[in-house]
Design a protein around this motif. Structure first.
Motif, PDB file in Angstrom:
ATOM      1  N   CYS A 139      78.278 134.250 -94.320  1.00  0.00           N
ATOM      2  CA  CYS A 139      79.559 133.716 -93.835  1.00  0.00           C
ATOM      3  C   CYS A 139      80.758 134.425 -94.461  1.00  0.00           C
ATOM      4  O   CYS A 139      81.844 134.430 -93.916  1.00  0.00           O
ATOM      5  CB  CYS A 139      79.640 132.214 -94.076  1.00  0.00           C
ATOM      6  N   GLY A 140      80.571 135.031 -95.647  1.00  0.00           N
ATOM      7  CA  GLY A 140      81.632 135.799 -96.286  1.00  0.00           C
ATOM      8  C   GLY A 140      82.631 134.998 -97.100  1.00  0.00           C
ATOM      9  O   GLY A 140      83.522 135.573 -97.715  1.00  0.00           O
TER      10      GLY A 140
ATOM     11  N   TYR B 100      77.534 127.487-108.151  1.00  0.00           N
ATOM     12  CA  TYR B 100      77.133 128.327-107.034  1.00  0.00           C
ATOM     13  C   TYR B 100      78.348 129.077-106.492  1.00  0.00           C
ATOM     14  O   TYR B 100      79.382 128.497-106.230  1.00  0.00           O
ATOM     15  CB  TYR B 100      76.493 127.500-105.917  1.00  0.00           C
ATOM     16  N   VAL B 101      78.178 130.377-106.352  1.00  0.00           N
ATOM     17  CA  VAL B 101      79.212 131.230-105.781  1.00  0.00           C
ATOM     18  C   VAL B 101      78.946 131.386-104.288  1.00  0.00           C
ATOM     19  O   VAL B 101      79.843 131.292-103.469  1.00  0.00           O
ATOM     20  CB  VAL B 101      79.211 132.611-106.481  1.00  0.00           C
ATOM     21  N   CYS B 102      77.690 131.619-103.947  1.00  0.00           N
ATOM     22  CA  CYS B 102      77.279 131.814-102.557  1.00  0.00           C
ATOM     23  C   CYS B 102      76.271 130.727-102.198  1.00  0.00           C
ATOM     24  O   CYS B 102      75.126 130.759-102.648  1.00  0.00           O
ATOM     25  CB  CYS B 102      76.657 133.193-102.384  1.00  0.00           C
ATOM     26  N   SER B 103      76.718 129.784-101.402  1.00  0.00           N
ATOM     27  CA  SER B 103      75.813 128.698-101.015  1.00  0.00           C
ATOM     28  C   SER B 103      74.833 129.151 -99.937  1.00  0.00           C
ATOM     29  O   SER B 103      73.765 128.560 -99.789  1.00  0.00           O
ATOM     30  CB  SER B 103      76.605 127.475-100.559  1.00  0.00           C
ATOM     31  N   CYS B 104      75.155 130.196 -99.203  1.00  0.00           N
ATOM     32  CA  CYS B 104      74.237 130.699 -98.169  1.00  0.00           C
ATOM     33  C   CYS B 104      72.935 131.207 -98.783  1.00  0.00           C
ATOM     34  O   CYS B 104      71.864 131.008 -98.219  1.00  0.00           O
ATOM     35  CB  CYS B 104      74.888 131.819 -97.367  1.00  0.00           C
TER      36      CYS B 104
ATOM     37  N   THR C 130      85.659 134.961-104.312  1.00  0.00           N
ATOM     38  CA  THR C 130      85.203 134.409-105.589  1.00  0.00           C
ATOM     39  C   THR C 130      84.482 135.480-106.397  1.00  0.00           C
ATOM     40  O   THR C 130      84.686 135.607-107.602  1.00  0.00           O
ATOM     41  CB  THR C 130      84.285 133.200-105.354  1.00  0.00           C
ATOM     42  N   ILE C 131      83.656 136.261-105.717  1.00  0.00           N
ATOM     43  CA  ILE C 131      82.951 137.361-106.395  1.00  0.00           C
ATOM     44  C   ILE C 131      83.958 138.375-106.922  1.00  0.00           C
ATOM     45  O   ILE C 131      83.845 138.838-108.067  1.00  0.00           O
ATOM     46  CB  ILE C 131      81.932 138.023-105.447  1.00  0.00           C
ATOM     47  N   GLN C 132      84.976 138.692-106.129  1.00  0.00           N
ATOM     48  CA  GLN C 132      86.032 139.606-106.592  1.00  0.00           C
ATOM     49  C   GLN C 132      86.689 139.052-107.847  1.00  0.00           C
ATOM     50  O   GLN C 132      86.965 139.797-108.785  1.00  0.00           O
ATOM     51  CB  GLN C 132      87.093 139.799-105.513  1.00  0.00           C
ATOM     52  N   GLY C 133      86.943 137.754-107.862  1.00  0.00           N
ATOM     53  CA  GLY C 133      87.560 137.129-109.023  1.00  0.00           C
ATOM     54  C   GLY C 133      86.677 137.201-110.252  1.00  0.00           C
ATOM     55  O   GLY C 133      87.164 137.416-111.366  1.00  0.00           O
TER      56      GLY C 133
END
Length: 84
Positions: A38-39, A2-6, A44-47
């Protein structure tokens, strides 16, 4: 993973959208909402996106901003730019 848990967005989903042309975290956010709460996932997305090939970036380097605008199907469909 998971990259974005929100919003429950995985790295595979980010990679899939990147393969379809999303080149920036903002473009990923527009289709998944990842990074808009939350941002904490933006870096991580950039990476994951890295500095790899980006169709819009390549067009910009080759033909300037007009080529990028002309490649946007929404702008072409709306009649705002001519198809190249």
């Amino acid at each position: 993973m998971y990259v974005c848990s929100c919003f429950g967005i995985t790295d595979k989903q980010v990679e899939q959208h990147a393969a379809q042309g999303a080149c920036t975290p903002r473009q990923i956010a527009s289709v998944t909402k990842a990074g808009t709460d939350c941002g904490s996932c933006v870096r991580t997305i950039q990476g994951l996106l890295g500095r790899g090939a980006c169709p819009r970036r390549e067009l910009l380097e080759k033909g300037g901003s007009g080529a990028v605008l002309a490649a946007d199907p929404e702008l072409v469909d709306a009649g705002l730019v001519d198809a190249a």
